[in-house]
Design a protein around this motif. Structure first.
Motif, short mmCIF file in Angstrom:
data_model
loop_
_atom_site.label_atom_id
_atom_site.label_comp_id
_atom_site.label_asym_id
_atom_site.label_seq_id
_atom_site.Cartn_x
_atom_site.Cartn_y
_atom_site.Cartn_z
N ARG A 54 0.75 -0.98 0.31
CA ARG A 54 -0.09 0.05 0.18
C ARG A 54 0.85 0.83 0.20
O ARG A 54 0.36 2.14 -0.89
CB ARG A 54 -0.73 0.23 0.97
N ARG A 59 3.65 1.52 -1.04
CA ARG A 59 3.90 2.44 -2.73
C ARG A 59 3.42 2.57 -3.42
O ARG A 59 3.00 3.48 -4.30
CB ARG A 59 5.13 0.76 -3.01
N PHE A 98 -4.83 12.35 0.26
CA PHE A 98 -5.42 12.70 1.02
C PHE A 98 -7.11 12.01 1.59
O PHE A 98 -7.61 11.10 2.18
CB PHE A 98 -5.20 13.19 2.77
N VAL A 130 2.68 16.50 5.92
CA VAL A 130 2.29 16.23 7.13
C VAL A 130 0.55 15.35 6.06
O VAL A 130 -0.02 14.45 6.71
CB VAL A 130 1.51 17.40 7.05
N ALA A 156 1.56 11.98 5.26
CA ALA A 156 1.88 10.97 6.46
C ALA A 156 0.45 10.75 6.66
O ALA A 156 0.12 9.39 7.18
CB ALA A 156 2.16 11.61 7.70
N LEU A 157 -0.52 11.49 6.66
CA LEU A 157 -1.79 11.15 6.80
C LEU A 157 -2.56 10.28 5.83
O LEU A 157 -3.34 9.60 6.11
CB LEU A 157 -3.20 12.40 7.02
N TYR A 204 -0.84 8.22 4.04
CA TYR A 204 -0.42 6.98 4.70
C TYR A 204 -1.22 6.39 6.21
O TYR A 204 -1.76 4.80 5.89
CB TYR A 204 1.28 6.77 4.55
N GLY A 205 -1.09 7.15 6.78
CA GLY A 205 -1.88 6.57 8.34
C GLY A 205 -3.52 5.42 8.46
O GLY A 205 -3.78 4.64 8.24
N ARG A 206 -4.30 6.91 7.19
CA ARG A 206 -5.37 6.48 6.79
C ARG A 206 -5.34 5.09 6.08
O ARG A 206 -6.27 3.91 5.82
CB ARG A 206 -6.43 7.89 5.93
N THR A 212 -3.33 2.62 5.07
CA THR A 212 -2.37 1.24 5.27
C THR A 212 -3.42 1.06 6.61
O THR A 212 -3.46 -0.10 6.60
CB THR A 212 -1.21 1.64 5.29
N THR A 213 -4.67 1.69 6.97
CA THR A 213 -5.58 1.03 8.17
C THR A 213 -6.60 0.81 7.87
O THR A 213 -7.42 -0.14 8.78
CB THR A 213 -5.18 1.75 9.50
N ARG A 214 -6.99 1.45 6.81
CA ARG A 214 -8.36 1.24 5.70
C ARG A 214 -9.08 0.28 5.53
O ARG A 214 -8.05 -0.63 5.07
CB ARG A 214 -8.74 1.95 4.80
N ASP A 215 -9.45 -0.47 5.80
CA ASP A 215 -10.10 -2.00 4.94
C ASP A 215 -10.95 -1.15 3.57
O ASP A 215 -11.54 -0.52 2.92
CB ASP A 215 -11.87 -2.47 5.92
N VAL A 216 -10.45 -2.15 2.73
CA VAL A 216 -10.41 -2.24 1.20
C VAL A 216 -11.88 -3.24 0.80
O VAL A 216 -11.36 -4.10 1.00
CB VAL A 216 -9.35 -2.63 0.55
#
Lengths: 280, 375
Positions: free
Chosen positions: A116, A118, A192, A264, A267-268, A270-272, A274-278
């Motif tokens: 994700r 990448r 983002f 900023v 990073a946001l 990335y956080g969203r 890589t943790t999101r359910d696809v």
């Protein structure tokens, strides 16, 4: 440790190649670039056919066009940067993730062994390429219009000094680079927003609205303290390249500001992402 | 850190694991993914605030008395040249003046524009006869280039250049006394202002990356609107770097002009050779000695009179010397408010009263003083 890395690297590059070629094979991308190219053509034709003398009161650089065709590109770029450029970049950046999600292609992209982060990077770089393609289109269309419709010659800078046409052309290209860099922050914001939703139109609209909001806030004198940190604060600084000597600190300030936004909001995203359910 | 990267690696080698991984991602890992989003703003805030904090710590150049600092200023005329960016900020309380649209008269507006809001200018000086000041407007520029007796004024908005040449002998400005020593000059100045002003040296400050002494001039009288004038003087060269004017009782300056960056390298001589662009409107003016431009309001016939003394002086311009259209000028009307006895242009520092009978009274004094002086 090192064996899978080059493979992934190559994969990222080929993914980027695909991303860019898909982007520039879309009719929508060409339509947007055509619309951007129409700005200088319209300005040039309007000034050519109208005989009204310049009052020195119109939008910046418009009155200089009749004397030197190079200013078609300059005036169009200055005109495009508050709305036309953010509009097209909002569309491209807002579409990055949400577009794939809405078409149900995101999960297939994630199945490819790129990972994700990448994929996110590739999406950002693809949109960034468009960031530079858009102002360069304006400049090329502007220069061609200027060459066809108006005389060209030594360029009068804001400081009253004159430089040869070639020098002026270099400055115009530097302005296009400035405009491209100035849009990178917005691209990261759009990326983002795009990870937040599966509805690309919503992400596009939100990105454009944020760009406009930033410019509105930039006009409020009560918020002078936060002005230097607003996304759009450095956008019109590109005219500093038309002074003698050009003020490169503005160029640097712009790059730093946009880098901050990229870090900023990157990073946001990335956080969203890589943790999101696809699911789609 | 290690754990995150090992995850990335695994996803690169096991394609179908990507989707599954999301669902099975433990809570801790999810939070870890958000870590950059928290760290990035904190990091940026740190990078932004470090110079601010550093600037907040006052430098400590060797202590000097007001007399010594003034001597340095007098010595600063030995500087062979410098260039830098000057930022001027005014918070005079004037309403904003639209430069276009109905009700604006462009000439008055552009003159007043300089005393309101924020302006940035690039200043270049070489020797005592070469100066170039470029006021950096948004998408425009106004330049004043002086090379000995020849002065060019350029305005990019109107693409017009004005060439002013001073005829007659000597340079245009010879106010700098040459015979006296800096020490004597400083003494003389202190003696002159001593009756009306207290001159002190406050905590040093850092202006444009240079240590600077802070010279504070405080009026002894309470009858003026000016609280104090603070001048930052370069601790090494004696060049004044920053001037702040504070209104009575105010904590932030109503007017400030100062360098934001400065270099003592002498600018190239070519910077002062101005050639107007071929398509510019060029006008030429010749000034003979003694006919130098005066303040536009002072006119020519009746000399303005001064009442009061020192900081609380009030200048009165007789009705005959006031330009006829002044009272009906749309910009003046917009800026002034009606008060008993005429119209008042009120700012934090200076008040201007346009009386009903056409006189103009101005001074750094409260409105009541102007009204009583108007009689």
């Amino acid at each position: 440790m090192s064996s899978p890395e080059p493979r992934g690297h190559q994969l990222g590059l080929s993914l980027l190649g695909t991303e860019i070629s898909v982007l520039f094979r879309r009719k929508r991308t060409w339509a947007m670039l055509a619309a951007l190219a129409a700005v200088p053509v319209l300005i040039g034709v309007a000034i050519r056919i109208s005989s009204a003398g310049d009052s020195g009161r119109g939008p910046s650089f418009i009155s200089a066009i009749a004397g030197n065709g190079l200013f078609v590109g300059v005036a169009s770029l200055v005109l495009a940067i508050p709305l036309f450029l953010p509009l097209t970049i909002g569309v491209v950046a807002g579409d990055t993730i949400a577009g794939e999600a809405s078409q149900g292609t995101l999960r297939y992209l994630l199945v490819a062994p790129a990972g994700r982060p990448r994929l996110l990077l590739v999406k950002f770089l693809g949109a960034a390429v468009f960031c530079f393609a858009a102002p360069v289109t304006v400049v090329i269309a502007g220069t061609l219009t200027g060459l066809v419709l108006f005389p060209v010659g030594p360029v009068t800078l804001l400081s009253g000094d004159q430089v040869p046409f070639g020098d002026g052309m270099l400055r115009l290209l530097a302005m296009a680079a400035y405009a491209g860099i100035a849009m990178l922050g917005l691209t990261a914001v759009g990326l983002f927003v795009s990870t937040l939703t599966d509805v690309p139109v919503g992400a596009m609209a939100a990105t454009v609205v944020l760009a406009v909001t930033s410019q509105v806030l930039d006009q409020l004198p009560q918020l002078a303290a936060v002005h230097p940190f607003l996304l759009s604060d450095s956008w019109l600084g590109l005219v500093d390249l038309l002074r003698q000597p050009p003020i490169w600190t503005t160029f640097g300030t712009n790059a730093l500001l946009q880098l901050g936004y990229v870090v900023v909001f990157g990073a946001l995203a990335y956080g969203r992402f890589t943790t999101r359910d696809v699911l789609a | 850190m290690n754990r995150i990267s090992s995850h990335g690696m695994r996803s690169a080698s096991a394609p179908s694991a990507v989707l599954r991984r999301t669902y099975s991602l433990p809570m801790q890992h999810r939070l870890l993914r958000w870590l950059p989003a928290f760290v990035a703003p904190v990091m940026i805030a740190g990078v932004v605030s470090v110079p601010l904090v550093a600037a907040a710590t006052p430098p400590s150049p060797p202590p000097k008395s007001a007399q010594q600092v003034l001597e340095m200023v007098a010595n600063a005329k030995d500087i062979t040249g410098f260039s830098g960016t000057v930022t001027q900020t005014s918070a005079l309380g004037l309403p904003s003046i639209p430069s276009v649209g109905p009700g604006s008269s462009s000439q008055t507006a552009s003159a007043l524009d300089l005393v309101s809001g924020t302006h940035t200018a690039r200043v270049e000086v070489a020797g005592t006869t070469k100066e170039r000041i470029a006021i950096l407007d948004s998408s425009a520029e106004r330049d004043v280039v002086r090379n000995g007796p020849s002065v060019w004024v350029w305005n990019s908005k109107t693409s017009s250049a004005t060439h002013i040449t001073a005829s007659g002998s000597g340079t245009t400005d010879s106010t700098t006394p040459t015979a006296t020593t800096p020490a004597a000059l400083a003494q003389e100045l202190l003696a002159k202002v001593g009756a009306t002003t207290t001159v002190t040296v406050d905590t040093a400050q850092r202006i444009a990356n240079r240590d600077a002494y802070t010279l504070v001039l405080t009026p002894k009288t309470q009858a003026t609107t000016i609280g104090s004038v603070r001048i930052a003087v370069d601790a090494q060269t004696g060049l004044p770097l920053d001037v702040q004017v504070l209104a009575q009782g105010a904590r932030s300056p109503a007017f400030e002009t100062g360098f934001t960056d400065l270099s003592y390298a002498v600018p190239a001589a070519s910077r002062f050779d101005f050639t107007p662009p071929s398509n510019a409107k060029v006008t030429t003016k010749t000034l003979t000695r003694g006919a130098r431009p005066k303040a536009p309001t002072s006119g020519s016939s009746a000399k303005p009179t001064v009442q009061g003394s020192g900081w609380a002086s009030v200048v009165t311009v007789a009705a005959s010397a006031v330009p006829s259209g002044l009272a009906s000028n749309p910009t003046v009307l917009r800026l002034s408010t009606p008060v008993p006895g005429g119209r008042l242009l009120h700012t934090a520092l200076v008040n201007v009263l346009l009386t009903s009978d056409g006189r103009v009274l101005a001074g750094a004094v409260p409105v009541s003083t102007l009204q009583s002086d108007a009689g």
